[in-house]
Design a protein around this motif. Structure first.
Motif, short mmCIF file in Angstrom:
data_model
loop_
_atom_site.label_atom_id
_atom_site.label_comp_id
_atom_site.label_asym_id
_atom_site.label_seq_id
_atom_site.Cartn_x
_atom_site.Cartn_y
_atom_site.Cartn_z
N UNK A 55 0.84 -1.20 0.00
CA UNK A 55 0.00 0.00 0.00
C UNK A 55 0.88 1.25 0.00
N UNK A 56 1.90 1.25 0.84
CA UNK A 56 2.84 2.36 0.88
C UNK A 56 3.53 2.53 -0.47
N UNK A 57 3.98 1.43 -1.06
CA UNK A 57 4.68 1.50 -2.33
C UNK A 57 3.76 2.01 -3.44
N UNK A 58 2.54 1.54 -3.50
CA UNK A 58 1.63 1.99 -4.55
C UNK A 58 1.27 3.46 -4.41
N UNK A 59 1.13 3.93 -3.18
CA UNK A 59 0.87 5.36 -2.97
C UNK A 59 2.06 6.19 -3.45
N UNK A 60 3.25 5.69 -3.20
CA UNK A 60 4.46 6.39 -3.63
C UNK A 60 4.54 6.44 -5.16
N UNK A 61 4.26 5.32 -5.81
CA UNK A 61 4.27 5.30 -7.27
C UNK A 61 3.23 6.25 -7.84
N UNK A 62 2.03 6.26 -7.23
CA UNK A 62 0.99 7.18 -7.68
C UNK A 62 1.46 8.63 -7.60
N UNK A 63 2.10 8.97 -6.50
CA UNK A 63 2.54 10.34 -6.31
C UNK A 63 3.63 10.71 -7.32
N UNK A 64 4.60 9.84 -7.50
CA UNK A 64 5.70 10.16 -8.41
C UNK A 64 5.23 10.30 -9.86
N UNK A 65 4.13 9.67 -10.19
CA UNK A 65 3.62 9.78 -11.56
C UNK A 65 2.75 11.01 -11.77
N UNK A 66 2.44 11.73 -10.69
CA UNK A 66 1.52 12.87 -10.82
C UNK A 66 2.04 14.18 -10.24
N UNK A 67 3.17 14.17 -9.54
CA UNK A 67 3.64 15.38 -8.86
C UNK A 67 4.00 16.48 -9.86
N UNK A 68 3.97 17.71 -9.34
CA UNK A 68 4.38 18.85 -10.13
C UNK A 68 5.89 19.07 -10.04
N UNK A 69 6.41 20.02 -10.82
CA UNK A 69 7.86 20.23 -10.89
C UNK A 69 8.49 20.69 -9.58
N UNK A 70 7.71 21.30 -8.71
CA UNK A 70 8.28 21.81 -7.45
C UNK A 70 7.88 20.99 -6.24
N UNK A 71 7.12 19.94 -6.46
CA UNK A 71 6.67 19.11 -5.33
C UNK A 71 7.81 18.25 -4.80
N UNK A 72 7.79 18.01 -3.50
CA UNK A 72 8.79 17.18 -2.84
C UNK A 72 8.16 15.85 -2.42
N UNK A 73 8.89 14.75 -2.66
CA UNK A 73 8.39 13.42 -2.33
C UNK A 73 9.40 12.67 -1.48
N UNK A 74 9.07 12.38 -0.22
CA UNK A 74 9.97 11.55 0.61
C UNK A 74 9.95 10.10 0.13
N UNK A 75 11.12 9.48 0.10
CA UNK A 75 11.24 8.09 -0.32
C UNK A 75 11.55 7.23 0.91
N UNK A 76 10.74 6.22 1.19
CA UNK A 76 10.98 5.38 2.37
C UNK A 76 12.37 4.75 2.35
N UNK A 77 12.91 4.50 3.53
CA UNK A 77 14.19 3.82 3.67
C UNK A 77 14.07 2.78 4.78
N UNK A 78 14.71 1.64 4.57
CA UNK A 78 14.72 0.55 5.55
C UNK A 78 16.15 0.32 5.99
N UNK A 79 16.36 0.26 7.29
CA UNK A 79 17.68 0.03 7.85
C UNK A 79 17.86 -1.48 8.05
N UNK A 80 18.62 -2.11 7.15
CA UNK A 80 18.77 -3.57 7.22
C UNK A 80 19.54 -4.02 8.45
N UNK A 81 20.48 -3.22 8.89
CA UNK A 81 21.24 -3.61 10.08
C UNK A 81 20.37 -3.57 11.33
#
Length: 272
Positions: A91-117
């Motif tokens: 669900x998180x990933x699909x929301x992120x993909x939706x946003x990246x496909x529709x954002x404007x030129x000045x919009x900011x999008x945080x990208x999730x990060x996972x700490x494997x350690x």
């Protein structure tokens, strides 16, 4: 693993998709699949940097440690370990993909990060941010495009982990069901999928050890850590072998040797 032939091929595909979609069209999503340590992240980042794209990893949208613990208590204890289908927050990933496909030129999008350690999702304050709409979205993940196995193929355990900890097969059947949906829905969002095919499953442990040594800033992992990783990758073995045997809906299959060099490129009817 950066091969000029593959990069150039991807570049031509991006140009064709950009021309077909128009300047204001949504960016295409290119998927890259492959076993642990096969070079998915390296290739994804190289493509994103060269062609003005955003690089995403399914490793960064694993369920949190607490969410996996709850799933382990509710469904099966093996779901405490990240990796197999059903341990990602799609669900998180699909929301992120939706946003990246529709954002404007000045919009900011945080990208999730996972700490494997730490084996947990990083705090939101530590997520990197991208500005604007990328030209292409490159999504890499080890099980992207994997197809469900036949029911009969799930009966016999494939390794010691399954034989001892999944005696009734509930874990592997739940993983298999997840591949049918919602992971098939994620595959449907990809305009193309590249599969980096390891020469055999036995090389995956070496590659995974190299990967972890890099994360820790070491040249090699200890014998004890290698033994632990040998157990860890058993969670991935069934599906990895299935994909190597053809159980992946890929547009391009890239055959690798043990040094991750490309030794073959095979395309489907709609190639990259």
């Amino acid at each position: 693993m950066i091969d000029a032939r593959l990069i150039d091929r991807i570049g031509r595909w991006i140009e064709q998709r950009a021309e077909a979609m128009g300047r204001d069209g949504p960016p295409p999503i290119l998927g890259i699949a492959g076993s642990q340590g096969s070079g998915k992240s390296t290739l994804a980042k190289a493509v994103a940097e060269r062609f003005g794209g955003a690089s995403l990893s399914m490793d960064d949208v694993y369920l949190t440690k607490a969410e996996r613990a709850a799933m382990a208590a509710r469904v099966h204890p093996l779901f405490a370990t990240r990796g197999p289908p059903a341990t990602h927050d799609l669900d998180l990933l699909n929301r992120l993909l939706d946003r990246l496909q529709t954002v404007g030129p000045d919009d900011l999008t945080p990208l999730p990060r996972f700490d494997k350690l730490a084996d947990d999702r990083a705090a939101v304050a530590d997520w990197p941010v991208v500005k604007g709409r990328p030209r292409v979205i490159v999504l890499e993940g080890w099980c992207l495009g994997a197809t469900p196995q036949a029911e009969g193929d799930l009966v016999a355990p494939i390794n010691i982990l399954e034989a001892r900890q999944d005696v009734g097969g509930e874990w592997r059947r739940t993983v298999n069901a997840a591949l049918a949906q919602p992971y098939a829905g994620l595959r449907a969002r990809l305009e193309a999928l590249i599969f980096l095919k390891a020469p055999a499953f036995d090389i995956v442990l070496d590659w995974r050890c190299e990967q972890e040594a890099g994360l820790r800033g070491q040249e090699t992992v200890s014998p004890e850590r290698r033994a632990a990783l040998a157990v860890f990758i058993q969670h991935y073995e069934r599906l990895s072998r299935h994909m190597m045997d053809g159980g992946v809906a890929a547009d391009v299959i890239v055959d690798l040797d043990r040094q991750r060099r490309i030794v073959g490129l095979a395309s489907a009817d709609q190639p990259v």
